[in-house]
Design an enzyme around this catalytic site. Structure first.
Site, PDB file in Angstrom:
ATOM      1  N   VAL A  80       4.298  53.114 -33.362  1.00 25.13           N
ATOM      2  CA  VAL A  80       4.262  53.957 -32.800  1.00 25.13           C
ATOM      3  C   VAL A  80       4.539  52.921 -30.961  1.00 25.13           C
ATOM      4  O   VAL A  80       4.228  53.626 -30.028  1.00 25.13           O
ATOM      5  CB  VAL A  80       3.224  54.640 -32.345  1.00 25.13           C
ATOM      6  CG1 VAL A  80       3.093  55.773 -33.727  1.00 25.13           C
ATOM      7  CG2 VAL A  80       2.130  53.178 -32.634  1.00 25.13           C
ATOM      8  N   TYR A 172     -10.548  48.164 -27.751  1.00 22.35           N
ATOM      9  CA  TYR A 172     -10.639  49.756 -28.797  1.00 22.35           C
ATOM     10  C   TYR A 172     -10.876  50.935 -27.462  1.00 22.35           C
ATOM     11  O   TYR A 172     -10.668  52.050 -27.715  1.00 22.35           O
ATOM     12  CB  TYR A 172     -11.191  49.413 -29.695  1.00 22.35           C
ATOM     13  CG  TYR A 172     -10.975  50.891 -30.894  1.00 22.35           C
ATOM     14  CD1 TYR A 172     -10.002  51.400 -31.568  1.00 22.35           C
ATOM     15  CD2 TYR A 172     -12.436  51.524 -30.990  1.00 22.35           C
ATOM     16  CE1 TYR A 172      -9.715  52.154 -32.546  1.00 22.35           C
ATOM     17  CE2 TYR A 172     -11.744  52.832 -32.376  1.00 22.35           C
ATOM     18  CZ  TYR A 172     -10.281  52.854 -32.619  1.00 22.35           C
ATOM     19  OH  TYR A 172     -10.533  54.363 -33.593  1.00 22.35           O
ATOM     20  N   LYS A 176      -9.303  54.469 -26.164  1.00 20.93           N
ATOM     21  CA  LYS A 176      -9.698  55.914 -26.516  1.00 20.93           C
ATOM     22  C   LYS A 176     -10.317  56.971 -25.400  1.00 20.93           C
ATOM     23  O   LYS A 176     -10.273  57.915 -25.680  1.00 20.93           O
ATOM     24  CB  LYS A 176     -10.310  56.057 -28.243  1.00 20.93           C
ATOM     25  CG  LYS A 176     -10.460  55.209 -28.971  1.00 20.93           C
ATOM     26  CD  LYS A 176      -9.152  55.902 -29.777  1.00 20.93           C
ATOM     27  CE  LYS A 176      -9.037  55.816 -31.369  1.00 20.93           C
ATOM     28  NZ  LYS A 176      -7.802  56.791 -32.192  1.00 20.93           N
ATOM     29  N   ALA A 205     -16.370  57.658 -39.600  1.00 22.23           N
ATOM     30  CA  ALA A 205     -15.822  58.378 -41.175  1.00 22.23           C
ATOM     31  C   ALA A 205     -15.621  57.029 -41.941  1.00 22.23           C
ATOM     32  O   ALA A 205     -14.435  55.910 -41.498  1.00 22.23           O
ATOM     33  CB  ALA A 205     -14.450  59.240 -40.983  1.00 22.23           C
TER      34      ALA A 205
END
Length: 264
Positions: A80, A172, A176, A205
């Site tokens: 990406v 990060y 986000k 997660a």
């Protein structure tokens, strides 16, 4: 009494996405991407998965096709960070299955380094994959939706770190938070194309790859801080993504749904 500290069994699919074609980025391996592809298949969609790691991508495609023999699964390698590869992913998905109805932008890159020690390269790489990659894929699929005229859905993977502060995660978290802002602004613009754009913001997660690249002590501490006293299972995040992709959320756009037992 239900014990929320124990992850439940995976809930069965309810055919929420029957007849839909979905594309999921960063879907190889053991994380949220592959769990999302599996969930979308269980909800009746045909799925195109992508990832930069071609061997893992092909293995994941074969495993999903074996598990869901009544559904169609295809794969298109994609980094990406490359506009050309992202554009080729959209074209490849359309070539494979004729159309796209759902785009799940899951690709992201983390790391753990304090700002005072962070290099330009570390900052740039995380921002380029996590934020710019989501932008590239959103732009490419919106161009497709605009021309196709049949509407669609985009679901981005953000993070509660877009709201929360955590040591060593400035790059990060900034990326986000940018995904959240991109989601809101692009949703306003995409409405004229009949497209809804939302995001999920998981807290933690836990899966095999995360355990490999992050210290167990940190993951245990973060999980213990959640109200349920545990991390989410990747399928729990994937189930919310499937809901956002479905017709259960036809009036929801520009929102960031926190998959967490606490928002901030």
């Amino acid at each position: 009494m239900t014990d929320l500290s124990t992850a439940p069994e995976i809930t069965p699919g309810h055919n929420l996405l029957a007849g839909k074609i979905a594309v999921v980025t960063a879907a190889a391996g053991t994380g949220i991407g592959s769990a999302t592809a599996r969930r979308l298949l269980s909800e009746g969609a045909d799925v195109v998965i992508s990832d930069w790691h071609e061997r893992r991508l092909k293995e994941t495609e074969e495993a999903l096709q074996a598990e869901f023999s009544d559904r169609r699964v295809a794969s298109v390698p994609c980094d990406v960070s490359s506009t050309e590869q992202v554009d080729a992913l959209i074209a490849g998905a359309v070539a494979a299955f004729g159309r796209i109805d759902v785009m799940v932008n899951n690709a992201g890159l983390g790391g753990e380094v304090p700002v005072v020690d962070m290099t330009d390269e570390q900052w740039d790489k995380v921002l380029d994959i996590t934020l710019n990659g989501t932008f590239r894929a959103t732009r490419a699929v919106l161009k497709y939706f605009r021309e196709a005229g049949h509407g669609g859905v985009v679901v981005n993977n953000a993070s509660v770190l877009g709201w929360r502060a955590q040591h060593g995660q400035a790059h990060y978290a900034a990326a986000k938070a940018g995904v959240m802002a991109l989601t809101r602004c692009s949703a306003v613009e995409a409405a004229e194309f009949g497209v809804r754009i939302n995001a999920v913001a998981p807290s933690i997660a836990r899966h095999a790859f995360l355990d490999k690249v992050t210290s167990a002590d940190l993951l245990d501490r973060l999980a213990a801080g959640e109200a349920f006293g545990r991390a989410a299972e990747p399928w729990e995040v994937a189930a919310t993504i499937a809901m956002l992709a479905s017709d259960y959320t036809t009036y929801l756009t520009g929102e960031v749904v926190s998959i967490s037992s606490q928002r901030a």
